[in-house]
Design a protein around this motif. Structure first.
Motif, PDB file in Angstrom:
ATOM      1  N   VAL A 215      51.047  -6.246 -96.894  1.00 52.43           N
ATOM      2  CA  VAL A 215      51.120  -4.739 -96.981  1.00 52.43           C
ATOM      3  C   VAL A 215      49.955  -3.909 -96.942  1.00 52.43           C
ATOM      4  N   THR A 216      48.646  -4.412 -96.320  1.00 55.07           N
ATOM      5  CA  THR A 216      47.137  -3.403 -95.883  1.00 55.07           C
ATOM      6  C   THR A 216      47.369  -2.953 -94.383  1.00 55.07           C
ATOM      7  N   ASP A 217      49.054  -3.530 -93.705  1.00 56.35           N
ATOM      8  CA  ASP A 217      49.045  -3.765 -92.733  1.00 56.35           C
ATOM      9  C   ASP A 217      50.070  -2.659 -91.967  1.00 56.35           C
ATOM     10  N   GLU A 218      49.746  -1.298 -92.087  1.00 55.94           N
ATOM     11  CA  GLU A 218      50.381  -0.332 -91.697  1.00 55.94           C
ATOM     12  C   GLU A 218      51.595  -0.576 -90.946  1.00 55.94           C
ATOM     13  N   ALA A 219      51.335  -1.042 -89.406  1.00 55.46           N
ATOM     14  CA  ALA A 219      52.634  -2.048 -88.643  1.00 55.46           C
ATOM     15  C   ALA A 219      53.393  -2.736 -89.405  1.00 55.46           C
ATOM     16  N   GLN A 220      53.000  -3.540 -89.994  1.00 55.59           N
ATOM     17  CA  GLN A 220      53.205  -4.832 -90.516  1.00 55.59           C
ATOM     18  C   GLN A 220      54.808  -3.829 -91.725  1.00 55.59           C
TER      19      GLN A 220
END
Ligand code: ZN
Length: 657
Positions: A461-466
């Motif tokens: 969840v810390t990865d915006e794209a994911q």
């Protein structure tokens, strides 16, 4: 089509009824024969009743059973003598027929016999198998279909023109069958409906079905009407999740309640939706009455729900025998949507329902295209389809379900869902009828639950794209996001401020705070389109009102998240979105609390583990499930008029109170 009969498998089934179960399951395994409760089978067995009298009993598939999973108790035992007498009547209404069938069963608790029971009874064979085989209905639904059927089968089948299922059909067959049947007869084709096969043994009847359907398939192959030529689909980046949610919102408004919308943009679905003749071929009606009941007469083309609802209303007024008010979503909202960019979308009261409609429509679009290759698709007149769609018996079934669970047709997304509070939230939401997307960095999330209303997504969840990708996939699977449970977080080891490094501080805030800001921002458009209003629940912490030493980063992150929730409650209220937080404490049935850690912590306070777990005002243990149930309730009607609130779930804490 191949026979699936297997001697060693068959030997596990005992007696005439046992073998009836076995070959019914074989039919059920073949989706080109029967789909979702379609088709029915029977066997006639002579047996002694409780008075010692011998009588013949028709064991016929009971309603509510799927052939694929049927058991002996799924067959309703009905007295043949009565059924044969009923077949002599001039008329019999549907309710009268159902009453007669139920009243002449041998077992009071057996399921209601199939509406085709009388038809099974009048066929003079021990075993009778009935399917809505794709290949047969494809050929029947073309101009000159009856001639083609005669050309294929010659005198091996009896051909019956279309009559709506029920008593009239049984009566027509009782009249026609003896006239047409001869020594070569192995089956019966019901035009625009399906096919029967019969025999003296379970195997004979089943294998005749396979042989008859194979002849229809061979015919389609010979006429080059089997393989649907692949067509190039215009390259598209696909519509956004917001467009999907807008479409679902429109359909939900037409239906009068939230629906699940499933997008199918596979190559086959997209190619069909992009056919230049889609307007003509998709608007005629389904392939068999069995499909009409569940997919509606015609799909919606494009996304103008209002125009569709109006057109459907007109069709309804034109065909309804008397003024009737629409009572179910069958009436106003589309169930299948064909869109050049979205492919085939299906709508349902639940994810299972939407999936069922897609299964049926995936067959329909093949049938329609094969019939076009054969000489033109020509379905039943609208009038006949209407009679089936608004069939009293089917309408009664649709209404008999009782009050659906509170979140039926709604979609929830839970972060940190693979274990602990997050997993418990998924369970609480599923139990209330929601379709749920569970996100977690742990890949086990993908297989946490195996059911149509659960979507497990591995996501950092810390990865915006994911995160964006997870929202996109949720919207395509279920049609939007109505409820958001912000649960993912980390509880780092104790550390005093003078030793707290910047990278460690950043790590905790990125996950516990920043990731939630991103998700809220990206999900806002979807929450705003939620048919019943968007809801967000923040899983906070007792540390917000009552922080502890050594937990600076954690306490600061949860306090900031709570403040973020409060600001959002102010900003998003006008969008109908409400946000609330709950502050749990001492929830020990989660991954981080191993037995060893618990023992060490208890010892630190000079307590037993049991005392330590209940170290609160009420002396109760707080579980993940307690927290999850409160989170789910915060999304429900109890909290309909509450936003920006913070509720502790900690057994009572003196510092909080
Ligand atoms: Zn049928």
């Amino acid at each position: 089509m191949k026979s699936l009969w297997n001697d060693s498998e068959a030997s596990r089934y005992r007696g005439d009824l046992g073998l009836r179960v076995y070959t019914s399951r074989l039919l059920g395994r073949e989706k080109a024969l029967v789909l979702h409760g379609g088709g029915n089978t029977s066997v006639k067995i002579k047996e002694k009743n409780i008075l010692g009298e011998e009588e013949t009993i028709l064991y016929v598939k009971g309603s509510g059973w799927d052939l694929e999973a049927i058991e002996e108790k799924g067959f309703s035992p009905v007295r043949m003598a009565r059924l044969l007498k009923l077949a002599q009547l001039k008329t019999l209404s549907d309710p009268q027929m159902v009453n007669e069938l139920r009243a002449h069963m041998l077992r009071a608790d057996a399921p209601t016999p199939s509406v085709e029971a009388i038809l099974h009874a009048i066929l003079p064979y021990r075993y009778v198998d009935h399917t809505h085989a794709d290949a047969v209905v494809t050929i029947a639904n073309t101009p000159g279909g009856a001639d083609r059927i005669r050309e294929i089968y010659g005198d091996s089948v009896v051909v019956i023109p279309y009559v709506m299922p029920g008593f009239d059909l049984a009566r027509l067959c009782a009249e026609e069958f003896p006239k047409q049947a001869g020594k070569n007869t192995t089956g019966m084709v019901l035009m625009n409906h399906g096919i029967f096969a019969f025999g003296e043994t379970a195997r004979e009847s089943y294998e005749r079905m396979i042989a008859l359907v194979t002849r229809a398939e061979e015919y389609l192959k010979q006429r080059k009407a089997w393989d649907i030529p692949a067509s190039a689909v215009p390259a598209t980046t696909g519509p956004s999740r917001r467009e999907v949610a807008e479409l679902r919102r429109g359909i939900s408004e037409a239906a009068g309640f939230p629906v699940i919308l499933a997008v199918h943009d596979d190559a086959q679905s997209l190619a069909f939706a992009n056919r230049p003749d889609i307007g003509a071929i998709s608007q005629q009606g389904p392939a068999t009455p069995d499909h009409a009941i569940r997919t509606k007469r015609v799909p919606m083309i494009g996304r103008d729900v209002t125009a569709y609802a109006e057109a459907y209303r007109q069709y309804f007024d034109e065909h309804a025998p008397k003024a009737r008010e629409p009572k179910t979503m069958l009436d106003n909202a589309p169930r299948v949507i064909l869109d050049s960019a979205l492919g085939v979308c299906t709508a349902g009261r639940s994810a299972q329902d939407a999936a069922m409609v897609f299964d049926i429509y995936a067959h329909t679009l093949e049938i329609v295209q094969q019939a076009e290759l054969l000489g033109g698709w020509r379905a039943l007149p609208a009038r006949d389809i209407f009679d089936v769609e608004y069939w009293d018996l089917e309408q009664a079934k649709l209404r008999s379900g009782g009050r659906p669970p509170v979140f039926t047709g709604e979609v929830a997304l839970v972060t940190g869902a693979a274990s602990g509070i997050g997993k418990a939230c998924v369970e609480s939401l599923l139990a209330r009828g929601a379709a749920v997307a569970g996100l977690d960095i742990n890949p086990a999330i993908e297989t946490l639950f195996k059911r149509a209303d659960y979507l497990g997504l591995k996501c950092d969840v810390t990865d915006e794209a994911q995160l964006g990708d997870a929202l996109e996939r949720t919207a395509r699977a279920f049609g939007g996001v109505d409820m958001l449970i912000l649960n993912a977080g980390v509880f780092p080891p104790g550390c005093r401020i003078e030793s707290l490094t910047t990278p460690e501080w950043d790590r905790v805030l990125r996950l516990n705070l920043d990731a939630n800001l991103t998700l809220m921002r990206e999900a806002h458009a979807l929450l705003k389109l939620a048919p019943n209003g968007g809801r967000v629940v923040v899983i906070g912490s007792k540390n917000v009102p009552a922080p502890g030493p050594g937990a600076a980063a954690y306490s600061a992150s949860k306090a900031a998240l709570t403040q973020l929730m409060r600001v959002a409650a102010l900003e998003w209220g006008a969008d109908g979105i409400r946000l609330n937080a709950l502050h749990p404490d001492a929830v020990f049935d989660t991954g981080i609390w191993t037995d060893e850690v618990l023992k060490a912590r208890a010892a630190h306070y000079g307590l037993t583990v049991e005392q330590y777990k209940k170290k609160n005002v009420l002396k109760v243990e707080v579980t993940s499930r307690d927290v999850a149930e409160l989170a789910a309730e915060m999304c429900g009607p109890l909290f309909a008029k509450t936003t920006g609130a913070q509720v502790p779930v900690d057994g009572g804490n003196e510092r909080v109170i």
